[in-house]
Design an enzyme around this catalytic site. Structure first.
Site, mmCIF file in Angstrom:
data_model
loop_
_atom_site.group_PDB
_atom_site.id
_atom_site.type_symbol
_atom_site.label_atom_id
_atom_site.label_comp_id
_atom_site.label_asym_id
_atom_site.label_seq_id
_atom_site.Cartn_x
_atom_site.Cartn_y
_atom_site.Cartn_z
ATOM 1 N N GLY A 103 0.815 -1.206 0.000
ATOM 2 C CA GLY A 103 0.000 0.000 0.000
ATOM 3 C C GLY A 103 0.854 1.264 0.000
ATOM 4 N N SER A 130 -2.852 -3.204 -4.301
ATOM 5 C CA SER A 130 -3.429 -3.020 -2.964
ATOM 6 C C SER A 130 -4.680 -2.135 -2.982
ATOM 7 C CB SER A 130 -2.379 -2.366 -2.059
ATOM 8 O OG SER A 130 -2.966 -1.907 -0.863
ATOM 9 N N THR A 178 -7.395 -10.042 1.840
ATOM 10 C CA THR A 178 -6.412 -10.158 2.922
ATOM 11 C C THR A 178 -7.145 -10.367 4.242
ATOM 12 O OG1 THR A 178 -4.789 -8.837 1.744
ATOM 13 C CG2 THR A 178 -4.547 -8.939 4.134
ATOM 14 N N ARG A 187 3.332 -1.453 15.439
ATOM 15 C CA ARG A 187 4.539 -1.245 14.639
ATOM 16 C C ARG A 187 5.396 -0.114 15.218
ATOM 17 N NH1 ARG A 187 1.452 -1.690 8.780
ATOM 18 N NH2 ARG A 187 0.605 -3.766 9.153
ATOM 19 N N HIS A 287 2.122 -11.413 6.337
ATOM 20 C CA HIS A 287 2.150 -9.980 6.053
ATOM 21 C C HIS A 287 3.560 -9.412 6.276
ATOM 22 C CE1 HIS A 287 -1.189 -6.920 5.427
ATOM 23 N NE2 HIS A 287 -0.146 -6.120 5.497
ATOM 24 N N ARG A 290 4.375 -8.056 9.803
ATOM 25 C CA ARG A 290 3.871 -6.742 10.204
ATOM 26 C C ARG A 290 2.640 -6.814 11.111
ATOM 27 N NH1 ARG A 290 5.765 -2.675 6.674
ATOM 28 N NH2 ARG A 290 3.822 -1.534 6.353
ATOM 29 N N ARG A 322 13.537 -13.547 -1.060
ATOM 30 C CA ARG A 322 14.615 -12.591 -1.318
ATOM 31 C C ARG A 322 15.524 -12.994 -2.473
ATOM 32 N NH1 ARG A 322 11.531 -10.357 1.259
ATOM 33 N NH2 ARG A 322 11.755 -9.187 3.211
HETATM 34 C C1 LIG Z 1 5.031 -1.182 3.172
HETATM 35 C C2 LIG Z 1 4.146 -2.381 3.070
HETATM 36 C C3 LIG Z 1 2.795 -2.202 2.770
HETATM 37 C C4 LIG Z 1 1.963 -3.309 2.632
HETATM 38 N N1 LIG Z 1 0.663 -3.125 2.264
HETATM 39 C C5 LIG Z 1 -0.133 -4.201 2.082
HETATM 40 C C6 LIG Z 1 -1.452 -4.037 1.604
HETATM 41 O O1 LIG Z 1 -1.889 -2.940 1.322
HETATM 42 N N2 LIG Z 1 -2.214 -5.155 1.473
HETATM 43 C C7 LIG Z 1 -1.749 -6.418 1.775
HETATM 44 O O2 LIG Z 1 -2.467 -7.406 1.643
HETATM 45 N N3 LIG Z 1 -0.475 -6.582 2.200
HETATM 46 C C8 LIG Z 1 0.326 -5.520 2.347
HETATM 47 N N4 LIG Z 1 1.623 -5.698 2.734
HETATM 48 C C9 LIG Z 1 2.137 -7.058 2.917
HETATM 49 C C10 LIG Z 1 2.720 -7.577 1.606
HETATM 50 O O3 LIG Z 1 1.701 -7.837 0.675
HETATM 51 C C11 LIG Z 1 3.499 -8.884 1.828
HETATM 52 O O4 LIG Z 1 2.674 -9.773 2.531
HETATM 53 C C12 LIG Z 1 4.793 -8.661 2.597
HETATM 54 O O5 LIG Z 1 5.477 -7.544 2.072
HETATM 55 C C13 LIG Z 1 5.656 -9.900 2.511
HETATM 56 O O6 LIG Z 1 6.813 -9.761 3.264
HETATM 57 P P1 LIG Z 1 8.245 -9.459 2.579
HETATM 58 O O7 LIG Z 1 8.068 -8.225 1.735
HETATM 59 O O8 LIG Z 1 9.152 -9.220 3.737
HETATM 60 O O9 LIG Z 1 8.604 -10.663 1.763
HETATM 61 C C14 LIG Z 1 2.483 -4.614 2.855
HETATM 62 C C15 LIG Z 1 3.835 -4.777 3.156
HETATM 63 C C16 LIG Z 1 4.665 -3.688 3.242
HETATM 64 C C17 LIG Z 1 6.133 -3.911 3.517
#
Ligand SMILES: Cc1cc2nc3c(=O)[nH]c(=O)nc-3n(C[C@H](O)[C@H](O)[C@H](O)COP(=O)(O)O)c2cc1C
Length: 391
Positions: A103, A130, A178, A187, A287, A290, A322
């Site tokens: 997002g 997103s 989601t 956070r 996620h 997070r 990664r």
């Molecule tokens: C900055 C940020 C924003 C995110 N926003 C969303 C979102 O809007 N919707 C969602 O389903 N997941 C969101 N996620 C989770 C990502 O879709 C994904 O699950 C996550 O980045 C995976 O972890 P990794 O990037 O460390 O591999 C977000 C993650 C990050 C880092």
């Protein structure tokens, strides 16, 4: 036939002319550069995870428990020998990789979502857009090739339905709902800066442009600062939905004919329940650490979920990818495709379109090289037999 690994030759040839890549070649390098260069609040928002960030670490550590068992002399490295394409949920992709829904890309680049849409289209991979985007569904969809829409299901079903219908009309090929974010995790990095982008009106473009959402507002948000503040407060009251249950998938099924994936599943019972309720796919994910700190590393949850629902639903993997070998390991454990997250977001913040393309090409070339050097010409050859487990 894929030739993602040609990126390697391109770089070495430029090296002959004394030119070296402007951006780091690894995910860790991109993260480090982003830490040095990005606005602290933007970096914190992308890098930060919940609480002590143990789950973010567990996501990467989980990959240490598996090693590949490469095969040799199988002709897989010959030019044109490899086809990395897959079909997932009816979407054909040049490689089993989609960008994860991230997002508020406007924090990193003015045209964040449309840039990612454009690059993924050029590379032939998927994008998951997103709900919390800085661009509208329609603008991002117009720039995209094959893309799926990620739904944060608000606490108003008419609004949820409107998002889904807009996405379908704009060309989305699947809906990713989601499940792990009815509210935000704790956070500390964002909290320390008192920074939640949504409260600044960022990442809510899809709400502000939605007729159902706008009908809740006394005044159009673009009319005045007060009207925008009121719209943001309405967003606060609308975002989270604590009443959702697996049976609600049936509602989604009524609203759209698109395939439905549920993202954010770690427990096999949840996987079973959402598939029983009609989901076509489950995305194993925490996620990126997070939401629930101390939650299991996503890769550790994957094999059980594949064993539980893999015979009747597609299982995808997200959280901790990664490298190219990571993609191979996730697919060897039964994932049909993976979502790739933070590293390309750092690329976006560092160098816009070039940065996203660089980050994605690095992963794709690494995956392509590792596949060939392991004796694999197609992703269908990835199975448990490619893996040595240290558990
Ligand atoms: C900055 C940020 C924003 C995110 N926003 C969303 C979102 O809007 N919707 C969602 O389903 N997941 C969101 N996620 C989770 C990502 O879709 C994904 O699950 C996550 O980045 C995976 O972890 P990794 O990037 O460390 O591999 C977000 C993650 C990050 C880092």
């Amino acid at each position: 036939m894929s030739s993602f690994v040609d990126f390697q030759n391109e770089i070495y040839l430029q090296g002959l002319a004394g030119v070296v890549p402007a951006l780091p070649m690894t995910a860790a390098g991109l993260e480090q550069r982003a830490r040095e260069v990005l606005e602290p609040a933007a970096f914190a928002y992308v890098f930060g995870s919940a609480s002590a960030e143990r789950t973010a670490h567990a996501n990467l550590a989980a990959f240490e428990k598996y090693r590949l068992l490469p095969r040799v002399w199988r002709g897989a490295t010959a030019p044109g020998a490899r086809d990395l394409s897959v079909e997932v949920l009816g979407t054909r992709l040049a490689a089993p990789i989609l960008t994860a829904p991230i997002g508020v890309l406007g924090l990193l680049h003015e045209q964040g979502e449309t840039v990612v849409a454009d690059v993924t289209r050029e590379l032939g991979i998927g994008m998951v857009l997103s709900t919390a985007a800085s661009s509208t569904i329609e603008d991002a969809g117009a720039a995209a090739g094959d893309w799926w829409y990620q739904l944060y299901w608000p606490n108003d079903n008419e609004l949820a339905r409107s998002f889904v219908e807009r996405a379908e009309k704009a060309g989305a090929k699947a809906i990713v709902v989601t499940a792990d974010t009815p509210s935000l995790g704790w956070r500390p990095r964002d909290l320390a800066l008192g920074h939640l982008p949504f409260l600044h009106g960022k990442g809510i473009a899809n709400y502000l442009s939605d007729p159902v959402f706008r009908a809740k507002l006394a005044a159009a948000p673009e009319e005045s600062e007060d009207a925008m503040r009121a719209a943001i407060l309405t967003w606060v009251g609308t975002f989270g939905n604590h009443s959702l249950r697996p049976a609600d998938i049936a509602k989604l099924r009524d609203w759209t004919e698109l395939p439905i994936a549920v993202k954010g599943v770690l427990h096999p019972d949840d996987a079973r329940q959402v598939v029983d309720a009609g989901a076509d796919a489950v995305i194993v994910s925490n996620h990126g650490g997070r939401q629930v700190d101390g939650a299991v590393g996503a890769l550790d949850a994957l094999p059980t979920i594949v064993a539980t629902v893999g015979d009747r639903a597609d299982v995808l993997f997200d959280s901790g990818i990664r490298t190219g070998s990571d993609v191979m390991i996730a697919l060897s454990l039964g994932a049909k495709a993976v979502l790739y997250g933070r590293p390309w977001a750092y690329g976006l913040g560092l160098a816009g379109r070039d940065g996203v393309k660089h980050a994605l090409r690095c992963l794709l070339a690494d995956f392509d090289a590792a596949m060939g050097l392991s004796g694999c010409t197609a992703v269908t050859e990835l199975s448990r037999t490619m893996i040595s487990s240290f558990r």
